[in-house]
Scaffold this motif. Sequence first.
Motif, PDB file in Angstrom:
ATOM      1  N   THR A 174       0.787  -1.319  -0.036  1.00  0.00           N
ATOM      2  CA  THR A 174       0.004  -0.045   0.052  1.00  0.00           C
ATOM      3  C   THR A 174       0.853   1.143   0.109  1.00  0.00           C
ATOM      4  O   THR A 174       0.567   2.224  -0.692  1.00  0.00           O
ATOM      5  N   ASN A 175       1.955   1.274   0.765  1.00  0.00           N
ATOM      6  CA  ASN A 175       2.712   2.487   0.848  1.00  0.00           C
ATOM      7  C   ASN A 175       3.776   2.490  -0.334  1.00  0.00           C
ATOM      8  O   ASN A 175       4.412   3.657  -0.578  1.00  0.00           O
ATOM      9  N   ALA A 177       2.752   2.128  -3.314  1.00  0.00           N
ATOM     10  CA  ALA A 177       1.825   2.779  -4.608  1.00  0.00           C
ATOM     11  C   ALA A 177       2.437   4.147  -4.879  1.00  0.00           C
ATOM     12  O   ALA A 177       2.769   4.224  -6.017  1.00  0.00           O
ATOM     13  N   PRO A 178       2.360   5.122  -3.959  1.00  0.00           N
ATOM     14  CA  PRO A 178       2.676   6.543  -4.234  1.00  0.00           C
ATOM     15  C   PRO A 178       4.072   6.863  -4.963  1.00  0.00           C
ATOM     16  O   PRO A 178       4.469   7.509  -5.984  1.00  0.00           O
ATOM     17  N   ARG A 181       4.213   5.216  -8.405  1.00  0.00           N
ATOM     18  CA  ARG A 181       3.441   6.160  -9.600  1.00  0.00           C
ATOM     19  C   ARG A 181       4.509   7.111  -9.973  1.00  0.00           C
ATOM     20  O   ARG A 181       4.365   7.596 -11.239  1.00  0.00           O
ATOM     21  N   GLN A 182       5.305   7.488  -9.107  1.00  0.00           N
ATOM     22  CA  GLN A 182       6.225   8.664  -9.572  1.00  0.00           C
ATOM     23  C   GLN A 182       7.677   7.920 -10.402  1.00  0.00           C
ATOM     24  O   GLN A 182       7.891   8.606 -11.514  1.00  0.00           O
ATOM     25  N   SER A 306       0.267  -1.033 -12.147  1.00  0.00           N
ATOM     26  CA  SER A 306      -0.288  -0.657 -10.634  1.00  0.00           C
ATOM     27  C   SER A 306       0.748  -0.899  -9.516  1.00  0.00           C
ATOM     28  O   SER A 306       0.677  -0.339  -8.418  1.00  0.00           O
TER      29      SER A 306
END
Length: 359
Positions: A174-175, A177-178, A181-182, A306
């Motif tokens: 979960t952590n 993912a951000p 994305r970058q 993803s």
Amino acid sequence: MPTELPAINGVLVVPRLRIQNANAISSPLTWGAPAMSALLGSMQSIERSLGAELGLSFNGVGVICHGYEAQTTEGGYTRAFRLTRNPVNKDGSSASIVEEGRMHLDISLVFGVWGEVVGSDEVTRQRVAQAVADRLAGMRVAGGSVMPAWPRSAGGPTVQQKRPQLLALAPDETNQAPAFRQWRLRWLPGFALVSRDDLLLAHHAKLQATQPDASLLDAWLDLSRLNHHAQRNVSEHPQTGERVETVTWQHDRTAGWIVPIPVGYAALSQLYSPGEVTGTRDHHTPFRFVESVYSLGQWISPHRLSRVTDLLWYADHDPDTGLYRCRNDYRPPLPAQTAAELAFGFPSPFSASLAFTQD
């Protein structure tokens, strides 16, 4: 049972490698981008030479292709590889030509790694990433030579885009993912290769609905080409009212950039002791005869991935069946109907993973 991707706590990115004359014929039935087994071999070579020194384990590799140039003749529907002319023999006669397919590539490699050094300071991580990039610069990658990066004035990537990086992963998905994305935006424009075993399975089931004897090979060949079908349409002429029949041609390729790929090897013989078979590469490694294993892959834009594990390929060995496979854990987005079924506890028809040999 297939294995899972070994644990990783970071990714090491070597961006925008220019590879000249990489091998474009990776199996008896396919040609195109080098097989993932070649890139896994490069990863294992790096780990053997630098892994202990750097304190890193290399557990997976992903590839993003930014550009390619197949060395083939131009014009017409039939193409051929451009072959080199070898020097003449000692008696002056022409030497035989070994048919080799080659292509130039512009790729980025993403390694899934594990090690305490991933949690070090920025300077240490940069030193480790640069050491891996320097090692790659002196290697053959898929049989091709790594060339110096082009200057920015020639329209190439910036200094920042060419800089190798060792990036730390958060402990839970979960952590992660951000940050991912970058990272994936830095790999644009380009396409990442992922596994699509699910398409092969689904199309095989579709063929068997009308052709019970259809094999996995039939499904694989059907998805490896563009199949055009004639569609007859009957309508009334707006002025005369007569029935007018028209024919339109439609193809069945709607699932993206799907390609047939070799994904490993299957055993044809027992495992022989080192040195038991004449003419092997070395006398210290067990040997067995194998044949290629095939499946389907898809080139997909990185911004559609993803999670980082969607990108990474890793080695899987089943000693009982003699299967040596390259695996990838990409999960395609679920259709709305399938997502609803899973929400209510029904099984998904795309949960299996398979491949086949040329037999």
